[in-house]
Design a protein around this motif. Structure first.
Motif, mmCIF file in Angstrom:
data_model
loop_
_atom_site.group_PDB
_atom_site.id
_atom_site.type_symbol
_atom_site.label_atom_id
_atom_site.label_comp_id
_atom_site.label_asym_id
_atom_site.label_seq_id
_atom_site.Cartn_x
_atom_site.Cartn_y
_atom_site.Cartn_z
ATOM 1 N N SER A 151 0.828 -1.200 0.000
ATOM 2 C CA SER A 151 0.000 0.000 0.000
ATOM 3 C C SER A 151 0.862 1.249 0.000
ATOM 4 N N THR A 152 0.204 2.377 -0.301
ATOM 5 C CA THR A 152 0.867 3.674 -0.252
ATOM 6 C C THR A 152 0.979 4.105 1.215
ATOM 7 N N ALA A 153 2.078 4.769 1.540
ATOM 8 C CA ALA A 153 2.286 5.170 2.932
ATOM 9 C C ALA A 153 2.994 6.511 2.991
ATOM 10 N N GLY A 154 2.679 7.250 4.020
ATOM 11 C CA GLY A 154 3.400 8.489 4.287
ATOM 12 C C GLY A 154 4.565 8.191 5.222
ATOM 13 N N CYS A 155 5.772 8.471 4.790
ATOM 14 C CA CYS A 155 6.963 8.179 5.595
ATOM 15 C C CYS A 155 8.112 9.062 5.125
ATOM 16 N N PRO A 156 9.086 9.305 5.971
ATOM 17 C CA PRO A 156 10.228 10.136 5.572
ATOM 18 C C PRO A 156 11.083 9.400 4.543
ATOM 19 N N PRO A 157 11.943 10.129 3.816
ATOM 20 C CA PRO A 157 12.843 9.465 2.857
ATOM 21 C C PRO A 157 13.736 8.458 3.582
ATOM 22 N N GLY A 158 14.006 7.352 2.914
ATOM 23 C CA GLY A 158 14.782 6.289 3.521
ATOM 24 C C GLY A 158 13.944 5.045 3.687
ATOM 25 N N THR A 159 14.368 4.174 4.572
ATOM 26 C CA THR A 159 13.683 2.890 4.749
ATOM 27 C C THR A 159 13.612 2.517 6.220
ATOM 28 N N GLU A 160 12.479 1.947 6.615
ATOM 29 C CA GLU A 160 12.326 1.382 7.952
ATOM 30 C C GLU A 160 11.822 -0.040 7.822
ATOM 31 N N VAL A 161 12.495 -0.975 8.494
ATOM 32 C CA VAL A 161 12.067 -2.370 8.498
ATOM 33 C C VAL A 161 11.759 -2.761 9.935
ATOM 34 N N VAL A 162 10.534 -3.254 10.158
ATOM 35 C CA VAL A 162 10.116 -3.692 11.487
ATOM 36 C C VAL A 162 9.880 -5.201 11.445
ATOM 37 N N VAL A 163 10.600 -5.921 12.298
ATOM 38 C CA VAL A 163 10.499 -7.379 12.370
ATOM 39 C C VAL A 163 9.819 -7.735 13.686
ATOM 40 N N GLU A 164 8.698 -8.485 13.605
ATOM 41 C CA GLU A 164 7.954 -8.850 14.805
ATOM 42 C C GLU A 164 7.911 -10.361 14.979
ATOM 43 N N GLU A 165 8.011 -10.783 16.232
ATOM 44 C CA GLU A 165 7.887 -12.199 16.624
ATOM 45 C C GLU A 165 8.785 -13.105 15.780
ATOM 46 N N LEU A 166 10.093 -12.859 15.875
ATOM 47 C CA LEU A 166 11.066 -13.667 15.144
ATOM 48 C C LEU A 166 10.956 -15.137 15.546
ATOM 49 N N PHE A 167 10.967 -16.023 14.560
ATOM 50 C CA PHE A 167 10.863 -17.476 14.726
ATOM 51 C C PHE A 167 9.508 -17.903 15.287
ATOM 52 N N SER A 168 8.488 -17.082 15.105
ATOM 53 C CA SER A 168 7.164 -17.441 15.620
ATOM 54 C C SER A 168 6.620 -18.700 14.954
ATOM 55 N N ASN A 169 7.041 -18.966 13.711
ATOM 56 C CA ASN A 169 6.569 -20.169 13.012
ATOM 57 C C ASN A 169 7.568 -21.327 13.122
ATOM 58 N N ILE A 170 8.604 -21.150 13.964
ATOM 59 C CA ILE A 170 9.544 -22.248 14.252
ATOM 60 C C ILE A 170 9.676 -22.332 15.775
ATOM 61 N N PRO A 171 8.706 -22.933 16.453
ATOM 62 C CA PRO A 171 8.703 -22.953 17.926
ATOM 63 C C PRO A 171 9.994 -23.504 18.540
ATOM 64 N N ALA A 172 10.571 -24.535 17.910
ATOM 65 C CA ALA A 172 11.786 -25.141 18.476
ATOM 66 C C ALA A 172 12.937 -24.131 18.481
ATOM 67 N N ARG A 173 13.080 -23.362 17.386
ATOM 68 C CA ARG A 173 14.149 -22.357 17.328
ATOM 69 C C ARG A 173 13.892 -21.233 18.330
ATOM 70 N N ARG A 174 12.643 -20.789 18.398
ATOM 71 C CA ARG A 174 12.312 -19.696 19.325
ATOM 72 C C ARG A 174 12.517 -20.121 20.780
ATOM 73 N N LYS A 175 12.190 -21.379 21.088
ATOM 74 C CA LYS A 175 12.325 -21.860 22.459
ATOM 75 C C LYS A 175 13.781 -21.837 22.912
ATOM 76 N N HIS A 176 14.697 -22.046 21.979
ATOM 77 C CA HIS A 176 16.108 -22.142 22.351
ATOM 78 C C HIS A 176 16.849 -20.815 22.277
ATOM 79 N N LEU A 177 16.123 -19.719 22.038
ATOM 80 C CA LEU A 177 16.762 -18.415 22.174
ATOM 81 C C LEU A 177 17.113 -18.196 23.641
ATOM 82 N N LYS A 178 18.157 -17.440 23.891
ATOM 83 C CA LYS A 178 18.600 -17.202 25.255
ATOM 84 C C LYS A 178 17.719 -16.145 25.927
ATOM 85 N N SER A 179 18.072 -15.796 27.140
ATOM 86 C CA SER A 179 17.318 -14.798 27.890
ATOM 87 C C SER A 179 17.372 -13.447 27.184
#
Length: 565
Positions: free
Chosen positions: A136-164
């Motif tokens: 979609s079209t968006a209003g934002c400043p020049p440049g780029t922003e990348v937002v990553v949410e819930e990393l490894f949410s679809n790989i429970p085994a990998r997410r479980k073994h992340l550290k504190s």
């Protein structure tokens, strides 16, 4: 018969690639920061939540992307960095495989907002588990922003073994610090759960980057060195001798401003320190290798952490030269902050901010005497303390000298100098000493015979379990010969085979020959010891890398007695 070999679908391929490229939240931070730098950003802002496990945001003021490119960026092997295989030989960018965004998006929910400079509007792309959800079209400043949410949410085994959260946050900060050090001309900010962790302004340059990474006290006293040869330039910023670690994790390595893992470069740095650094200890600091892109291969590891050089020995040689240049600093004495020690004698109180003052201590020079033409020490021994330390004065500073460590350094350099000049380093005994060795001692002797002979020992079989000690190092007395040999064999038996080299035997000869702790010394002996120490090439450490002396300047003493606050 149906074929059993089948081509994997894109979703499976992306999931596999993500497992290689994205190991933890810090891996995603690394890839996104590199994308920002490749987009010519002058300012990069990183924010994480729960150590990056819940959210990662990287925003830059780079060139931005068009609507079409914003969607293509999520395709595997889609990149603006290279166009053909020949570009790999002259890489100037961090990325080149086109795997980062697709790999991250395959194991999380990603929202990308971007706008090119001069464009009237921006674009927002949302991707969930590798599938584009909306554009979609968006209003934002020049440049780029990348937002990553819930990393490894679809790989429970990998997410479980992340550290504190704390551990993952430390890894994320480490990534940010790496790019502060290799790109000090870029402004960075790093926030964690709404709290500002790092702010670096481009104008602060390398000085600011070093201060953030290693702290203002360590960075303020760092040693700088550089060396250059055809096609290779190396710059090093190294902590003082007292600033060392049990692992090389705080020795940051960069090749063409790319953070790398290079054990051979670490070995080159440690090797250049020689006996100035304690065994199994590593310096802190930064090593920057700048080399023609055609002479280095960065396409070795999926995460681009490893590199290979066309002429590795030449690079190692320049690294050693740069470190040796840094260590030519005239004053390498160990320095300690005694403020806390002084405060322990009184009630705690707030001290006013002090102006940062760098105290340059006088180099331990040995001017020639007009009468004798021989050099005299500028260190004046005052007393022996606990039969182990020599209290001395030099150029307005108070010195505490470890008599055993000082003697070790003197003997060690005497032996090395004799070897280098071809002088005789062993003395033949008029009557050989007959020594009975155990089977274990005999085995160690045979394994290290060449090194022992090089250091001055000559021992030959003399019957069933006896050996004749025909020669001993000149620095040893006849009465010390047998005990020194046995002690050295015992030391060598405890060493790992990979660590046994000729110098180890010389170290041990020096150690067992040197004046011992607890040995009383006369005034004359103290004067001779100090004078001999000053004339060595490395008077500040023994051959093991331990300090031979601790220096208290006038300022240090004034702080201790609270004459200055």
């Amino acid at each position: 018969m149906p074929s059993r070999i089948r081509t994997l679908d894109d979703e499976t391929i992306n999931r596999i690639a993500a497992g290689e490229v994205i190991e933890r939240p810090a891996s995603a931070v690394k890839e996104l920061v590199e994308n920002a730098l490749d987009a010519d950003a002058t300012s990069v802002s990183i924010s994480v939540s729960e150590g990056g496990k819940r959210l990662i945001s990287v925003r830059d003021d780079g060139i931005g992307m068009s609507r079409e490119d914003a969607q293509k960026a999520f395709h595997r092997h889609a990149t603006s960095k290279i166009t053909n295989i020949n570009d790999l030989d002259t890489l100037l960018s961090y990325g080149f495989r086109g795997e980062a965004l697709s790999s991250i998006a395959a194991v999380s929910r990603v929202t990308l907002r971007t706008r090119e400079h001069g464009a009237p509007e921006g674009t927002m792309v949302v991707v969930d588990a590798g599938k584009i959800v909306s554009v979609s079209t968006a209003g934002c400043p020049p440049g780029t922003e990348v937002v990553v949410e819930e990393l490894f949410s679809n790989i429970p085994a990998r997410r479980k073994h992340l550290k504190s959260t704390g551990v993952e946050l430390a890894h994320c900060r480490g990534v940010v610090e790496s790019y502060l050090l290799c790109r000090p001309g870029i402004s960075f900010s790093f926030r964690s759960d709404g709290q500002t962790e790092v702010v670096h302004v481009a104008a602060e340059g390398m000085k600011g980057s070093l201060s953030i990474t290693f702290g203002p006290k360590m960075s303020g006293s760092m040693l700088f060195g550089s060396a250059e040869t055809s096609g290779v330039r190396v710059e090093v910023f190294l902590g003082r001798l007292e600033h060392n670690r049990a692992s090389p994790s705080d020795l940051r390595l960069f090749v063409n401003d790319r953070p790398v893992h290079a054990p051979k470069l670490v070995s080159a740095v440690v090797g250049a320190y020689g006996s100035k650094l304690m065994k199994d200890r590593y310096p802190i600091g930064v090593v920057r290798v700048l080399i023609d892109g055609a002479s280095v291969d960065v396409n070795v590891h999926p995460a681009k952490r490893e590199v290979r050089f066309e002429d590795e020995s030449a690079v190692i040689g320049v690294v050693k030269s740069a470190v040796e240049t840094a260590l030519k600093e005239p004053d390498l004495t160990y320095k300690y902050d005694l403020t806390k020690f002084a405060e322990s004698f009184g009630p705690p109180r707030e001290l006013p901010d002090l102006e940062s003052i760098k105290l340059h201590q006088t180099t331990l020079r040995i001017p020639a005497s007009e009468e004798t033409g021989q050099e005299d020490s500028v260190i004046v021994p005052l007393a022996q303390v606990m039969n182990t330390y020599i209290l001395a004065e030099s150029a307005g500073s108070l010195l505490l000298i470890d008599q055993h460590a000082a003697s070790e350094r003197i003997v060690y350099e005497q032996i090395l100098k004799a070897i280098e000049t071809g002088k005789e380093i062993s003395q033949t005994l008029l009557t050989p000493l007959v020594v009975r060795l155990t089977s274990a001692e005999t085995r160690v002797l045979e394994e290290n015979r060449q090194a022992l002979e090089k250091s001055g020992f000559k021992i030959v079989p003399f019957g069933k379990d006896a050996h004749a000690l025909r020669s001993i190092p000149t620095v040893l007395g006849v009465a010390q010969g047998e005990s020194a040999l046995r002690n050295i064999l015992a030391d060598l038996a405890r060493m790992a085979p990979s660590k046994k080299v000729g110098l180890d035997v010389i170290w041990r000869v020096a150690c067992h020959t040197a004046i011992r702790a607890g040995e009383p010394l006369s005034s004359g002996q103290m004067r001779t010891l100090v004078a001999d120490l000053v004339r060595t090439e490395s008077p500040y450490t023994c051959e093991h890398g331990r300090p031979t002396m601790v220096v208290l300047s006038t300022g240090d003493l004034e702080k201790l007695f609270k004459r200055r606050v």
